[in-house]
Design a protein around this motif. Structure first.
Motif, PDB file in Angstrom:
ATOM      1  N   ILE A  36       0.867  -1.168   0.000  1.00 27.13           N
ATOM      2  CA  ILE A  36       0.000   0.000   0.000  1.00 27.13           C
ATOM      3  C   ILE A  36       0.905   1.219   0.000  1.00 27.13           C
ATOM      4  O   ILE A  36       1.898   1.285   0.738  1.00 27.13           O
ATOM      5  CB  ILE A  36      -0.919   0.011   1.231  1.00 27.13           C
ATOM      6  CG1 ILE A  36      -1.840  -1.204   1.192  1.00 27.13           C
ATOM      7  CG2 ILE A  36      -1.740   1.297   1.256  1.00 27.13           C
ATOM      8  CD1 ILE A  36      -2.766  -1.254  -0.003  1.00 27.13           C
ATOM      9  N   CYS A  37       0.566   2.203  -0.857  1.00 22.00           N
ATOM     10  CA  CYS A  37       1.443   3.356  -1.044  1.00 22.00           C
ATOM     11  C   CYS A  37       0.759   4.640  -0.597  1.00 22.00           C
ATOM     12  O   CYS A  37      -0.445   4.829  -0.824  1.00 22.00           O
ATOM     13  CB  CYS A  37       1.871   3.489  -2.504  1.00 22.00           C
ATOM     14  SG  CYS A  37       2.765   2.049  -3.150  1.00 22.00           S
ATOM     15  N   GLU A  38       1.540   5.497   0.016  1.00 24.45           N
ATOM     16  CA  GLU A  38       1.084   6.835   0.393  1.00 24.45           C
ATOM     17  C   GLU A  38       1.642   7.833  -0.623  1.00 24.45           C
ATOM     18  O   GLU A  38       2.831   7.798  -0.962  1.00 24.45           O
ATOM     19  CB  GLU A  38       1.567   7.191   1.796  1.00 24.45           C
ATOM     20  CG  GLU A  38       1.101   8.546   2.269  1.00 24.45           C
ATOM     21  CD  GLU A  38       1.568   8.867   3.671  1.00 24.45           C
ATOM     22  OE1 GLU A  38       1.450  10.035   4.077  1.00 24.45           O
ATOM     23  OE2 GLU A  38       2.069   7.950   4.355  1.00 24.45           O
ATOM     24  N   ILE A  39       0.769   8.713  -1.118  1.00 23.03           N
ATOM     25  CA  ILE A  39       1.144   9.633  -2.201  1.00 23.03           C
ATOM     26  C   ILE A  39       1.003  11.064  -1.687  1.00 23.03           C
ATOM     27  O   ILE A  39      -0.048  11.448  -1.165  1.00 23.03           O
ATOM     28  CB  ILE A  39       0.261   9.420  -3.447  1.00 23.03           C
ATOM     29  CG1 ILE A  39       0.397   7.973  -3.938  1.00 23.03           C
ATOM     30  CG2 ILE A  39       0.619  10.414  -4.545  1.00 23.03           C
ATOM     31  CD1 ILE A  39      -0.601   7.593  -5.004  1.00 23.03           C
ATOM     32  N   GLU A  40       2.040  11.858  -1.884  1.00 29.09           N
ATOM     33  CA  GLU A  40       2.023  13.256  -1.493  1.00 29.09           C
ATOM     34  C   GLU A  40       2.368  14.137  -2.698  1.00 29.09           C
ATOM     35  O   GLU A  40       3.157  13.748  -3.552  1.00 29.09           O
ATOM     36  CB  GLU A  40       3.046  13.522  -0.373  1.00 29.09           C
ATOM     37  CG  GLU A  40       2.771  12.784   0.916  1.00 29.09           C
ATOM     38  CD  GLU A  40       3.838  13.063   1.962  1.00 29.09           C
ATOM     39  OE1 GLU A  40       4.783  13.822   1.647  1.00 29.09           O
ATOM     40  OE2 GLU A  40       3.736  12.522   3.081  1.00 29.09           O
ATOM     41  N   THR A  54      -4.204  10.476  -2.387  1.00 33.96           N
ATOM     42  CA  THR A  54      -3.289  10.369  -1.241  1.00 33.96           C
ATOM     43  C   THR A  54      -2.829   8.936  -0.989  1.00 33.96           C
ATOM     44  O   THR A  54      -1.792   8.726  -0.356  1.00 33.96           O
ATOM     45  CB  THR A  54      -3.969  10.916   0.024  1.00 33.96           C
ATOM     46  OG1 THR A  54      -5.215  10.227   0.236  1.00 33.96           O
ATOM     47  CG2 THR A  54      -4.237  12.419  -0.111  1.00 33.96           C
ATOM     48  N   PHE A  55      -3.611   7.940  -1.439  1.00 38.99           N
ATOM     49  CA  PHE A  55      -3.241   6.545  -1.247  1.00 38.99           C
ATOM     50  C   PHE A  55      -3.488   5.767  -2.533  1.00 38.99           C
ATOM     51  O   PHE A  55      -4.299   6.169  -3.372  1.00 38.99           O
ATOM     52  CB  PHE A  55      -4.046   5.913  -0.107  1.00 38.99           C
ATOM     53  CG  PHE A  55      -3.672   6.424   1.258  1.00 38.99           C
ATOM     54  CD1 PHE A  55      -2.608   5.862   1.943  1.00 38.99           C
ATOM     55  CD2 PHE A  55      -4.376   7.471   1.834  1.00 38.99           C
ATOM     56  CE1 PHE A  55      -2.257   6.337   3.203  1.00 38.99           C
ATOM     57  CE2 PHE A  55      -4.032   7.949   3.096  1.00 38.99           C
ATOM     58  CZ  PHE A  55      -2.973   7.379   3.776  1.00 38.99           C
ATOM     59  N   VAL A  91       6.179   9.356  -3.294  1.00 42.55           N
ATOM     60  CA  VAL A  91       5.430   8.131  -3.057  1.00 42.55           C
ATOM     61  C   VAL A  91       6.234   7.245  -2.109  1.00 42.55           C
ATOM     62  O   VAL A  91       7.431   6.989  -2.346  1.00 42.55           O
ATOM     63  CB  VAL A  91       5.142   7.387  -4.377  1.00 42.55           C
ATOM     64  CG1 VAL A  91       4.380   6.090  -4.100  1.00 42.55           C
ATOM     65  CG2 VAL A  91       4.354   8.277  -5.337  1.00 42.55           C
ATOM     66  N   CYS A 145       5.869   3.459  -0.275  1.00 39.37           N
ATOM     67  CA  CYS A 145       5.135   2.203  -0.220  1.00 39.37           C
ATOM     68  C   CYS A 145       5.702   1.330   0.918  1.00 39.37           C
ATOM     69  O   CYS A 145       6.926   1.235   1.092  1.00 39.37           O
ATOM     70  CB  CYS A 145       5.243   1.465  -1.556  1.00 39.37           C
ATOM     71  SG  CYS A 145       4.595   2.407  -2.966  1.00 39.37           S
ATOM     72  N   GLU A 146       4.799   0.674   1.657  1.00 40.48           N
ATOM     73  CA  GLU A 146       5.201  -0.127   2.815  1.00 40.48           C
ATOM     74  C   GLU A 146       4.891  -1.591   2.569  1.00 40.48           C
ATOM     75  O   GLU A 146       3.831  -1.956   2.068  1.00 40.48           O
ATOM     76  CB  GLU A 146       4.467   0.346   4.066  1.00 40.48           C
ATOM     77  CG  GLU A 146       4.833  -0.429   5.314  1.00 40.48           C
ATOM     78  CD  GLU A 146       4.028   0.007   6.517  1.00 40.48           C
ATOM     79  OE1 GLU A 146       4.277  -0.543   7.604  1.00 40.48           O
ATOM     80  OE2 GLU A 146       3.136   0.875   6.369  1.00 40.48           O
ATOM     81  N   THR A 196      10.523   4.138  -1.643  1.00 44.67           N
ATOM     82  CA  THR A 196      10.130   5.500  -2.013  1.00 44.67           C
ATOM     83  C   THR A 196      10.488   5.823  -3.461  1.00 44.67           C
ATOM     84  O   THR A 196      11.328   5.167  -4.092  1.00 44.67           O
ATOM     85  CB  THR A 196      10.824   6.525  -1.102  1.00 44.67           C
ATOM     86  OG1 THR A 196      12.238   6.438  -1.294  1.00 44.67           O
ATOM     87  CG2 THR A 196      10.486   6.262   0.364  1.00 44.67           C
TER      88      THR A 196
END
Length: 337
Positions: A33-37, A43-44, A63, A65-66, A73
């Motif tokens: 799952i990735c967080e987008i800024e 945003t995800f 970006v 991702c975990e 990143t």
């Protein structure tokens, strides 16, 4: 917990124009799952995907991702300009002079445009065959993100069966030494002329002897010729001595060497003068041993290329006239012997 690069991030197109749709794409090498800024509206996301939006300003996307307590990143920057380039429009009639009843092709093309308005169609480029009964000017307006641009072209329609007529002017008509004259002409009821090809125009000519300059123009009704006498005091171009005269020390020898011309070789003769009246001294070189002449038109005091090579020339006096387009037209040198 550790962090490492491993996410591919991109914008397309990049750079973009304000108001243009841009596609943002990311991809992680592992499932996560990735967080987008930094990208408006998202945003995800999953480990890979894409998202489209309308660009309005420069962006910096990040970006992260975990997966299994590891973080991957990636980042990318988007450049957005506030204005698109204005459309460029080219319009032409070919031929641009006809006799009534003849055909001409009207063509247009454009760049940076999404639509065009023309009497012959609406595409951004095209052509059509016309049979105009009178002279006319046609305009084409093309529009795009950068605004609109209008260009025009004209066609001259001459009466069928009219008698051709040509007027000729030469300035000056007397030269104290071999040099350049400007030849201008206008004609009616014609479709072509010998000098320059066009039914009206001007060219520069180098003259080294006294003789008439003739211009003959042709049309369906026949032809017409006009003549002007140009007097040149003296009948020959003086041959310059081998070597570089003191007055010609400013000849850029590196330019000539790059073109394979060495003025220091025996049998080399030359003359510098302004053939096309642009303020630069052009160069006529004769290699008497190889029996070849070179015409070089100067550009900002340099000689970037050989514009004309003439065979079977053993002396400068063999060259009688050189035709060079006036008014910055395309370079076409014709040598008369």
């Amino acid at each position: 917990m550790s962090q490492a690069a491993g996410v591919t991030v991109s914008f397309s197109p990049n750079p973009a124009v304000a108001g243009q749709t841009v596609r943002f794409t990311w991809s992680s090498r592992i499932g996560s799952i990735c967080e987008i800024e930094g990208v408006p509206g998202i945003t995800f996301g999953r480990h890979s995907g894409s998202y489209s939006f309308v660009a309005s300003e420069n962006l910096s996307a990040y970006v992260m991702c975990e997966y299994a307590d590891r973080f991957y990143t990636g980042s990318s920057n988007l450049t957005v300009s506030n204005s698109a380039p204005k459309p460029v429009v080219n319009v032409s009639y070919s031929p641009s002079t006809i006799v009534s009843g003849q055909a001409t092709t009207f063509s247009w093309s454009s760049s940076n445009a999404t639509s065009c308005s023309t009497p012959a169609g609406s595409g951004t480029s095209g052509s059509t065959v016309l049979y105009p009964s009178s002279s006319q000017t046609t305009s084409v307006t093309c529009s795009g993100a950068g605004g609109s641009t209008t260009a025009s072209a004209s066609v001259t329609v001459q009466p069928a069966g009219g008698t051709p007529s040509v007027s000729l002017n030469v300035s000056p008509t007397y030269l104290y030494n071999p040099g350049s004259v400007t030849v201008s002409w206008n004609s009616t009821n014609t479709t072509s002329c010998d000098l320059g090809g066009a039914v009206s125009g001007s060219i520069n000519m180098y003259r080294s002897y006294t003789d008439y300059i003739d211009q003959t123009c042709y049309g369906p009704g026949g032809s017409d010729t006009a003549s002007v006498l140009v007097t040149v005091q003296g009948t020959h171009i003086p041959l310059l001595p081998q070597g570089i005269p003191q007055t010609d020390q400013d000849i850029p020898q590196t330019d000539l060497a790059a073109l394979g011309i060495d003025l220091k070789r025996p049998g080399m003769f030359w003359r510098r003068l302004n053939l096309n009246r642009d303020g630069d001294k052009d160069l006529i070189v004769v290699d008497s041993q190889r029996q070849v002449a070179y015409i070089l038109l100067a550009q900002n005091g340099r000689y970037p290329r050989i514009n004309k090579i003439v065979r079977l020339v053993s002396a400068l006096s063999d060259i009688k006239a050189i035709h060079v387009p006036a008014n910055g037209g395309p370079i076409r040198v014709r040598v008369e012997r």
